[in-house]
Design an enzyme around this catalytic site. Sequence first.
Site, PDB file in Angstrom:
ATOM      1  N   SER A 262       0.829  -1.203   0.000  1.00  0.00           N
ATOM      2  CA  SER A 262       0.000   0.000   0.000  1.00  0.00           C
ATOM      3  C   SER A 262       0.871   1.265   0.000  1.00  0.00           C
ATOM      4  O   SER A 262       1.632   1.480  -0.934  1.00  0.00           O
ATOM      5  CB  SER A 262      -0.952  -0.047   1.195  1.00  0.00           C
ATOM      6  N   ASP A 494      -9.580  -4.598  -4.809  1.00  0.00           N
ATOM      7  CA  ASP A 494      -8.977  -3.831  -3.707  1.00  0.00           C
ATOM      8  C   ASP A 494      -9.694  -2.490  -3.569  1.00  0.00           C
ATOM      9  O   ASP A 494      -9.703  -1.690  -4.498  1.00  0.00           O
ATOM     10  CB  ASP A 494      -7.495  -3.611  -4.005  1.00  0.00           C
ATOM     11  N   HIS A 522      -7.460  -5.989   0.369  1.00  0.00           N
ATOM     12  CA  HIS A 522      -6.348  -5.065   0.213  1.00  0.00           C
ATOM     13  C   HIS A 522      -5.032  -5.805   0.369  1.00  0.00           C
ATOM     14  O   HIS A 522      -4.751  -6.354   1.426  1.00  0.00           O
ATOM     15  CB  HIS A 522      -6.478  -3.960   1.272  1.00  0.00           C
TER      16      HIS A 522
END
Length: 554
Positions: A262, A494, A522
């Site tokens: 991320s 996601d 995610h």
Amino acid sequence: MTATRVPRRASIRRAIPALVAASALLAGCTSGGGDDAGNAAQTGAAPAAPTDAAPATTPPPPPPPKGQDDPALKDFYAQQLAWNPCEDDPETEEKDEAEFQCATLRVPLDYANPAARSIDVAVMRYQAAASEGRIGTLLVNPGGPGGSGKEWLQFAYKRFDGAMHERFDVIGFDPRGVGDSTTIECLDDKTRDQRNADDGPDPKDRAASNAYAEEQSKAFAAACQAKSGELLPHVGTRNVARDMDVLRGVVGDDELHYLGYSYGTYLGSLYLEEFPDKAGRLVLDAAVDPAEDPLEKSVNQQIGFEQAFTRFAEDCAGRAGCPLGRDADKAALVGVDFLDGLRTNPLPTNQRGRELTSSLGWSGMISLLYGDAERWKWLRDAFGYAMRQGDGSALLFYADNYNGRGENGEYDGSMDALSAIRCADGAAEAPSPERVQQVLDKLRKEAPLFSRDTVAEDFDGPGCEFWPYKTPEKPHTIKAPADSPVVVIGTTGDPATPYAASERLAQGLENATLLTLEGEGHAAYGKGNACIDEAVNKYFLDGTLPPAGTRCVQ
């Protein structure tokens, strides 16, 4: 610890313009140099006579040394880490923390003036099981910004069982401003509790809502300045990338091997830009596109979460006992109406003196959308307790986890760090009225439920413009070195970092291979998908890239 965060639903109206405000900091800035052509025209000097001779050229000066080549940083790269068994964490039961090793890395507060002051970066090492065949160190960042790499490694170490653990020392670290490192401090626990639970004025009262948002933003910036003012200008991600290179040098690796989730993909991208000659094998999972401006990023994330919630609601409606009802076309609306209704009808919980407000309810729901479809059962149960039994305890539990609140009522500081790092990183042009209308049209079309209170005036709301530090960073494309190919992973469902961002990052890097997981949630690596894990492990262990176009199924 979640890998990245989005604003609470009660603040979604204000969240997008807050990011715009952060990006607008530099919109009115100029170099201060003036119009050189116009100044020259007014001097009255005669023009130079024409000549056939080629103009003299002066070669540009060499770039200043950086990293290990900078004499001013010699002592930082030469330091020796004092590794010791980590202190036991009573919240973890599966593994004794003494099996990990902890140390403190010293880095400059300001890389432009490294002799002025140093700060601490806390590191944790999961040492390779075998010395023979050891490749080196794998640095990991779990996301955020504001995520603790030490905390993450305590719980995620099993992802590296087998050959990865045998051949790599795995290091998690708390970036500057985070966790056990020299940390950002802004709000006390009582104030944070109040802010997280506060739904603010009725969103239909525009004047009151805007005044409230401005007051909150000013108060937060003032609190951060009072407690952490010296640190604020230096917590941006580019400095964290420089810290990573110091750590690489100190552990004795010639190249950096790195896994970033991320926000950690943005950190990895900046490392590629800062130290292309030191890049080893990098895997960037659940990508953030560094060329995407904060407004577009926030809008796409909001759309991603609404789409994920809609898929959850449709799945729920197909199951007996779904608290959102059995009509798949209306289930998502039922859930949104319930969460918004908590503004006027908060629910009791099993925590004395705490109710489930709308703001906390939205946070709890968002938290569970980070997981894959198996986590949807938890969200169904949480809605069931709240909607049928009038008990908000489950959603409050997930909201607390999302907000970094422990069972003892103490916060881990991750939300303070998140805001500080975002304000240090975010910069883009202020949106024009035409751009604002484009964004509104996109939201109303693709996220009509999550944006139903959003109006054009919200894009003038406060954000980082009250921040005491003005960042020079701007969104831009980053390219990978030709001899250091990168693996980018994207998950099609996601919500936090939509798949399109992984596609754009891989394309922008040019020398990158996109690995796709078709599924929900995610991030992908280390979560039990054999196709993804085997492809990534093979790349880390022997440098073999997954075949172009590889798609794995959840």
